[in-house]
Design a protein around this motif. Structure first.
Motif, PDB file in Angstrom:
ATOM      1  N   GLY A  51       0.777  -1.113  -0.030  1.00 44.30           N
ATOM      2  CA  GLY A  51       0.111   0.077   0.060  1.00 44.30           C
ATOM      3  C   GLY A  51       0.736   1.364   0.045  1.00 44.30           C
ATOM      4  N   ALA A  52       1.624   1.411  -1.069  1.00 45.88           N
ATOM      5  CA  ALA A  52       2.696   2.724  -1.217  1.00 45.88           C
ATOM      6  C   ALA A  52       2.683   2.987  -2.614  1.00 45.88           C
ATOM      7  CB  ALA A  52       3.779   2.124  -0.468  1.00 45.88           C
ATOM      8  N   LEU A  53       3.298   4.309  -2.860  1.00 46.13           N
ATOM      9  CA  LEU A  53       3.881   4.684  -4.137  1.00 46.13           C
ATOM     10  C   LEU A  53       5.273   4.359  -4.329  1.00 46.13           C
ATOM     11  CD1 LEU A  53       3.503   6.356  -6.596  1.00 46.13           C
ATOM     12  CD2 LEU A  53       3.933   8.389  -5.089  1.00 46.13           C
ATOM     13  N   HIS A  54       5.615   3.818  -5.431  1.00 51.80           N
ATOM     14  CA  HIS A  54       7.077   3.603  -5.670  1.00 51.80           C
ATOM     15  C   HIS A  54       7.338   4.342  -6.966  1.00 51.80           C
ATOM     16  CE1 HIS A  54       7.005   0.529  -2.706  1.00 51.80           C
ATOM     17  NE2 HIS A  54       6.046   0.182  -3.148  1.00 51.80           N
ATOM     18  N   GLU A  55       8.536   4.917  -7.167  1.00 45.03           N
ATOM     19  CA  GLU A  55       8.793   5.565  -8.374  1.00 45.03           C
ATOM     20  C   GLU A  55      10.068   4.936  -9.193  1.00 45.03           C
ATOM     21  OE1 GLU A  55      10.623   9.995  -9.474  1.00 45.03           O
ATOM     22  OE2 GLU A  55      10.795   9.034  -7.448  1.00 45.03           O
ATOM     23  N   VAL A  56       9.786   4.784 -10.299  1.00 46.61           N
ATOM     24  CA  VAL A  56      10.720   4.057 -11.487  1.00 46.61           C
ATOM     25  C   VAL A  56      11.141   5.250 -12.385  1.00 46.61           C
ATOM     26  CG1 VAL A  56      11.066   2.061 -12.757  1.00 46.61           C
ATOM     27  CG2 VAL A  56       9.491   1.770 -10.922  1.00 46.61           C
ATOM     28  N   ALA A 137      -5.249  -4.330  -8.199  1.00 50.12           N
ATOM     29  CA  ALA A 137      -4.097  -5.139  -7.621  1.00 50.12           C
ATOM     30  C   ALA A 137      -2.905  -3.916  -7.679  1.00 50.12           C
ATOM     31  CB  ALA A 137      -3.432  -6.418  -8.190  1.00 50.12           C
ATOM     32  N   GLY A 138      -2.783  -3.203  -8.567  1.00 57.99           N
ATOM     33  CA  GLY A 138      -1.898  -2.174  -9.038  1.00 57.99           C
ATOM     34  C   GLY A 138      -2.198  -1.238  -9.710  1.00 57.99           C
ATOM     35  N   VAL A 139      -1.525   0.002  -9.826  1.00 57.43           N
ATOM     36  CA  VAL A 139      -1.690   1.069 -10.692  1.00 57.43           C
ATOM     37  C   VAL A 139      -0.498   1.671 -11.113  1.00 57.43           C
ATOM     38  CG1 VAL A 139      -2.462   3.332 -10.521  1.00 57.43           C
ATOM     39  CG2 VAL A 139      -4.139   1.876  -9.495  1.00 57.43           C
ATOM     40  N   VAL A 140      -0.338   1.867 -12.390  1.00 60.92           N
ATOM     41  CA  VAL A 140       1.028   2.235 -12.882  1.00 60.92           C
ATOM     42  C   VAL A 140       0.562   3.512 -13.805  1.00 60.92           C
ATOM     43  CG1 VAL A 140       2.963   1.640 -14.448  1.00 60.92           C
ATOM     44  CG2 VAL A 140       1.711  -0.152 -13.164  1.00 60.92           C
ATOM     45  N   GLY A 141       1.377   4.728 -13.628  1.00 59.55           N
ATOM     46  CA  GLY A 141       1.361   5.994 -14.444  1.00 59.55           C
ATOM     47  C   GLY A 141       2.471   6.286 -15.159  1.00 59.55           C
ATOM     48  N   GLU A 142       2.377   6.573 -16.115  1.00 61.81           N
ATOM     49  CA  GLU A 142       3.461   7.195 -16.862  1.00 61.81           C
ATOM     50  C   GLU A 142       3.621   8.770 -16.991  1.00 61.81           C
ATOM     51  OE1 GLU A 142       3.933   5.708 -20.826  1.00 61.81           O
ATOM     52  OE2 GLU A 142       3.290   3.728 -20.227  1.00 61.81           O
ATOM     53  N   VAL A 143       4.504   9.376 -16.233  1.00 57.94           N
ATOM     54  CA  VAL A 143       4.630  10.838 -16.171  1.00 57.94           C
ATOM     55  C   VAL A 143       6.030  11.405 -16.291  1.00 57.94           C
ATOM     56  CG1 VAL A 143       2.653  10.892 -14.544  1.00 57.94           C
ATOM     57  CG2 VAL A 143       4.905  10.588 -13.775  1.00 57.94           C
ATOM     58  N   SER A 144       6.165  12.549 -16.573  1.00 58.56           N
ATOM     59  CA  SER A 144       7.548  13.260 -16.911  1.00 58.56           C
ATOM     60  C   SER A 144       7.850  13.838 -15.407  1.00 58.56           C
ATOM     61  CB  SER A 144       7.226  14.529 -17.774  1.00 58.56           C
ATOM     62  OG  SER A 144       7.156  13.868 -18.851  1.00 58.56           O
ATOM     63  N   ARG A 145       6.850  14.460 -14.697  1.00 56.89           N
ATOM     64  CA  ARG A 145       7.301  14.932 -13.440  1.00 56.89           C
ATOM     65  C   ARG A 145       6.127  14.273 -12.211  1.00 56.89           C
ATOM     66  NH1 ARG A 145       9.546  20.100 -14.077  1.00 56.89           N
ATOM     67  NH2 ARG A 145      10.057  19.752 -11.913  1.00 56.89           N
ATOM     68  N   LEU A 146       6.806  14.113 -11.199  1.00 59.40           N
ATOM     69  CA  LEU A 146       6.365  13.771 -10.025  1.00 59.40           C
ATOM     70  C   LEU A 146       6.205  14.766  -8.895  1.00 59.40           C
ATOM     71  CD1 LEU A 146       4.327  11.322  -8.913  1.00 59.40           C
ATOM     72  CD2 LEU A 146       6.543  10.274  -8.063  1.00 59.40           C
ATOM     73  N   PRO A 147       5.512  15.846  -8.846  1.00 63.46           N
ATOM     74  CA  PRO A 147       5.266  16.780  -7.752  1.00 63.46           C
ATOM     75  C   PRO A 147       5.032  16.413  -6.416  1.00 63.46           C
ATOM     76  CG  PRO A 147       4.113  17.516  -9.664  1.00 63.46           C
ATOM     77  CD  PRO A 147       4.399  15.833  -9.957  1.00 63.46           C
ATOM     78  N   ALA A 157      -3.663   7.791  -1.058  1.00 65.30           N
ATOM     79  CA  ALA A 157      -4.732   6.772  -1.576  1.00 65.30           C
ATOM     80  C   ALA A 157      -4.391   5.367  -1.631  1.00 65.30           C
ATOM     81  CB  ALA A 157      -4.866   7.290  -2.983  1.00 65.30           C
ATOM     82  N   ALA A 158      -2.935   5.342  -1.701  1.00 63.12           N
ATOM     83  CA  ALA A 158      -2.285   3.826  -1.845  1.00 63.12           C
ATOM     84  C   ALA A 158      -2.369   3.100  -0.396  1.00 63.12           C
ATOM     85  CB  ALA A 158      -0.815   3.919  -2.446  1.00 63.12           C
ATOM     86  N   GLU A 159      -2.174   4.140   0.533  1.00 62.51           N
ATOM     87  CA  GLU A 159      -2.105   3.455   2.012  1.00 62.51           C
ATOM     88  C   GLU A 159      -3.630   3.280   2.463  1.00 62.51           C
ATOM     89  OE1 GLU A 159      -0.416   6.503   4.368  1.00 62.51           O
ATOM     90  OE2 GLU A 159       1.565   6.136   3.807  1.00 62.51           O
ATOM     91  N   ALA A 160      -4.575   3.901   1.805  1.00 57.33           N
ATOM     92  CA  ALA A 160      -6.139   3.771   2.286  1.00 57.33           C
ATOM     93  C   ALA A 160      -6.594   2.476   1.634  1.00 57.33           C
ATOM     94  CB  ALA A 160      -6.913   5.081   1.964  1.00 57.33           C
ATOM     95  N   SER A 161      -6.124   2.285   0.424  1.00 53.62           N
ATOM     96  CA  SER A 161      -6.707   1.159  -0.131  1.00 53.62           C
ATOM     97  C   SER A 161      -6.020  -0.126  -0.180  1.00 53.62           C
ATOM     98  CB  SER A 161      -7.232   1.532  -1.616  1.00 53.62           C
ATOM     99  OG  SER A 161      -5.736   1.645  -2.509  1.00 53.62           O
ATOM    100  N   GLY A 162      -4.733   0.041   0.145  1.00 52.96           N
ATOM    101  CA  GLY A 162      -3.751  -1.160   0.176  1.00 52.96           C
ATOM    102  C   GLY A 162      -3.146  -1.694  -1.274  1.00 52.96           C
TER     103      GLY A 162
END
Length: 262
Positions: A51-56, A137-147, A157-162
């Motif tokens: 339940g967390a955000l990870h940056e790649v 199960a998971g969410v992936v998003g393609e972005v240039s910036r991650l403010p 949101a990830a913590e709330a839903s797991g």
């Protein structure tokens, strides 16, 4: 004598506390392991926090590095049980490539938000909506910036839903030039990974060997940064130690820069 309003306030507070405690219990189940001891030991839960955000990010401007980062994210998503939302700016994902990294297209919900000004914002909004849905199960998003502010919203949101969130960073235009995707930018992601393509091992016959990547854990909350040379994800989304490196002696600082032992 408590008033009805006070009773209502106390009841709401008790409910919110129960919800928070339930969420904490849900996230203590351990991380998603990579199946490689050295890499998993560098992570606080023995794997990626669910339940967390990870940056790649890609380890350079070259398309090979961008593809490696995308397949690394696909391999992680492949090892999650359930459907995956993938928010992208253009229909340029190669479905057989995702399947080769273990993520079958039938499991993926593609959300194309369109290119142009504001596309990052649209991707981030789609990611947040997917995380709050709770059925993915998971969410992936393609972005240039991650403010910072947007990343905090995704983390909450990830913590709330797991649900695990993966922000896949691409290069972007800054002051008339392309800014590399691994540009340091503060955000609320629990971990930050940098993936670079390496030459594959030579084969005894003409052809290409299994691709190799340099996988770097640049930052991890409660973890230990490190760098490893590994073979790319297989059809189950799993990384592997190159056979010609598995028996090498450990480096002077194995937790910082090492070859994983199988």
């Amino acid at each position: 004598m408590p008033t009805p309003r006070r009773e209502q306030v106390l009841s709401d507070l008790r409910r919110r506390i129960r919800d928070l405690e339930a969420g904490q219990r849900r996230h203590r189940g351990g991380g998603l392991p990579f199946g490689l001891d050295g890499l998993d030991e560098a992570l606080p839960e023995g794997g990626l926090a669910p339940g967390a955000l990870h940056e790649v990010v890609a380890g350079g401007r070259d398309l090979a590095h961008e593809a490696a980062a995308m397949l690394f994210a696909a391999g992680i998503a492949a090892r999650l049980a359930g459907p995956v939302l993938w928010a992208l700016r253009a229909p340029d994902l190669f479905a057989p490539g995702l399947a080769g990294a273990g993520l079958h297209p039938d499991r993926v919900i593609f959300a194309e938000v369109g290119a142009g000004t504001g596309c990052d914002r649209a991707v981030l909004l789609a990611m947040e909506e997917g995380l709050r849905h709770g059925g993915l199960a998971g969410v992936v998003g393609e972005v240039s910036r991650l403010p910072l502010t947007a990343s905090r919203r995704l983390q909450l949101a990830a913590e709330a839903s797991g649900t695990m969130a993966l922000a896949l960073r691409h290069g972007c235009m800054m002051d008339g030039r392309i800014e590399p995707p691994d540009r340091i930018e503060p955000n609320a992601a629990s971990s930050r990974w940098r993936i670079a393509a390496l030459p594959s091992a030579p084969l005894p016959v003409p052809g290409l060997g299994r691709p190799r990547w340099r996988v770097e854990l640049v930052r991890c909350r409660g973890g230990v940064p490190g760098s490893w040379e590994l073979e790319a994800c297989d059809a189950q989304g799993r990384l592997a130690v190159p056979a010609d490196m598995a028996d090498r002696p450990a480096a002077a600082q194995p937790r910082r820069r090492s070859t994983l032992a199988a």
